[in-house]
Design an enzyme around this catalytic site. Structure first.
Site, short mmCIF file in Angstrom:
data_model
loop_
_atom_site.label_atom_id
_atom_site.label_comp_id
_atom_site.label_asym_id
_atom_site.label_seq_id
_atom_site.Cartn_x
_atom_site.Cartn_y
_atom_site.Cartn_z
N GLY A 186 0.82 -1.21 0.00
CA GLY A 186 0.00 0.00 0.00
C GLY A 186 0.84 1.25 0.00
O GLY A 186 0.51 2.24 0.66
N ALA A 187 1.94 1.24 -0.78
CA ALA A 187 2.90 2.35 -0.74
C ALA A 187 2.52 3.52 -1.62
O ALA A 187 3.23 4.52 -1.64
CB ALA A 187 4.28 1.84 -1.15
N ASN A 188 1.42 3.43 -2.34
CA ASN A 188 1.08 4.50 -3.29
C ASN A 188 0.42 5.71 -2.63
O ASN A 188 0.31 6.77 -3.24
CB ASN A 188 0.19 3.96 -4.41
N GLY A 229 -0.98 7.67 1.44
CA GLY A 229 -1.09 7.68 2.90
C GLY A 229 0.21 7.41 3.63
O GLY A 229 1.29 7.81 3.22
N GLY A 256 1.73 4.62 3.97
CA GLY A 256 2.62 3.77 3.18
C GLY A 256 3.51 4.58 2.25
O GLY A 256 4.70 4.29 2.11
N SER A 307 -3.34 -1.04 14.94
CA SER A 307 -4.07 0.14 15.42
C SER A 307 -4.48 -0.07 16.87
O SER A 307 -4.70 -1.20 17.32
CB SER A 307 -5.33 0.36 14.56
N TYR A 349 -12.88 -4.25 11.30
CA TYR A 349 -11.58 -3.58 11.34
C TYR A 349 -10.88 -3.82 12.67
O TYR A 349 -9.69 -4.16 12.71
CB TYR A 349 -11.77 -2.08 11.11
#
Length: 274
Positions: free
Chosen positions: A31-33, A35, A37, A160, A192
Site C-alpha cells: 500500500g505504498a502509493n 497515505g 505507506g 491500530s 476492522y
C-alpha cells in the site's frame, strides 16, 4: 544511563532516518502509493533504500514513484503488483520478488481497508479480514527465506489501537467469527477492530518463532485518526477525519513510528528481538 527519549509523536520519518545510509538495503511496503505507506516508502527511498511498492494499481504505484523521483531522481523504487484480495496474487508477488532478489531487509505490512460494506474476496473470505490480516500473514510466511538471508531484518505490521475494542474471544474463535459468511453477521468497524487484533497476535507469535533467525517482528499504532486515505470508503468517516485533522499527526509523523522500530541504528549489530 541516559534514558531520555530521542523521538516523540511530533518526529517525522525523515527526522528519524536523519544520518542513516540505507544503500544496499531492500524494503517492501504494501500500500505504498498513498497515505502512511507512501510517506514510509518515500523516507526510505530518500535515504538510499531500494523500495518495492507493493500495490494493487500499477498506475497509482508508478505515479507515487514518479513523485519521489521528482524530489530525488536517483531514488531506487520499483512497482510490483499485489492484490491482497487474492491469495494467488500474493503468491505471484512473492515468487516475482524471490526471482529477482535473494534477500529482504525490511517488510512493511501497511496496506489496509476500513469502513467498507460487506463483501467477499475471490477466495470467498470477508474482505477486511483477508486484506488487513490473512494476505499479509501469507505474504510474510512466503518471504521467510529472503528475510532470514539478510538478518538482521525486520517485519513491521501497521496495526491500530482499535484492536483493544475487538470482540474476538478464545472460546468463540472460529472461521465465521473471523470471516463472516454473510452481511447479517457483519459490522464494518468491528471487522476492522478484529483484523487489527489479529495483526497484533500474529506479530507477537511470529516474533517468538523467528527470533532465532535474526528476524524481528513488531506491530505498531501509527496514531489516532491520522489524516490518511483509509477513511475514503464511507462519507461519515471522511467527515469525522476531516473534523479532527488539525489535532492529529501528519502522515509523515505517523510514518515515523514504522521507520523507528524497523531500523537498528547499527545494521552490523543484531537487534534485540525480545
Amino acid at each position: 544511563m541516559d534514558l531520555r527519549q530521542r523521538f516523540d509523536c511530533s518526529s517525522t520519518a525523515r527526522q528519524v532516518l536523519h544520518g542513516q545510509d540505507l544503500n544496499g538495503k531492500v524494503a517492501i511496503v504494501t500500500g505504498a502509493n498513498c497515505g502512511i505507506g507512501f510517506e514510509t516508502a518515500r523516507a526510505l527511498a530518500l535515504h538510499g533504500c531500494l523500495v518495492i511498492f507493493a500495490c494493487r494499481s500499477m498506475e497509482r504505484a508508478q505515479a507515487a514513484i514518479d513523485k519521489i523521483k521528482q524530489e530525488r531522481s536517483a531514488a531506487k523504487c520499483l512497482a510490483f503488483e499485489l492484490d491482497l484480495q487474492s491469495l494467488a496474487s500474493v503468491k505471484l508477488f512473492a515468487d516475482q520478488f524471490k526471482r529477482r532478489f535473494k534477500s529482504l531487509n525490511i517488510l512493511i505490512l501497511n496496506a489496509g481497508v476500513f469502513g467498507i460494506p460487506y463483501s467477499q474476496t475471490a477466495d470467498g473470505l470477508e474482505t477486511v479480514f483477508q486484506v488487513n490480516h490473512l494476505s499479509h500473514f501469507y505474504l510474510t510466511l512466503l518471504l521467510e527465506k529472503p528475510l532470514a538471508q539478510s538478518a538482521p531484518s525486520r517485519v513491521v505490521v501497521v496495526s491500530s489501537e482499535s484492536h483493544r475494542f475487538a470482540n474476538l474471544k478464545l472460546d468463540s474463535l472460529d472461521e465465521n467469527t473471523l470471516s463472516p459468511s454473510s452481511a447479517s453477521w457483519y459490522w464494518g468497524m468491528m471487522a476492522y477492530n478484529n483484523s487489527k487484533l489479529c495483526n497484533v497476535l500474529f506479530a507477537n507469535e511470529l516474533a517468538e518463532r523467528w527470533k532465532t533467525k535474526g528476524i524481528c517482528v513488531y506491530s505498531l499504532h501509527p496514531g489516532n485518526m491520522v489524516s490518511s486515505y483509509i477513511s475514503r470508503n464511507w462519507w461519515f468517516y471522511r467527515v469525522l477525519f476531516a473534523f479532527v485533522r488539525p489535532f492529529t499527526k501528519s502522515l509523515e509523523q505517523a510514518a515515523s513510528c514504522s521507520v523507528y522500530v524497523r531500523l537498528p541504528m547499527n545494521w552490523a549489530e543484531l537487534p534485540d528481538c525480545t
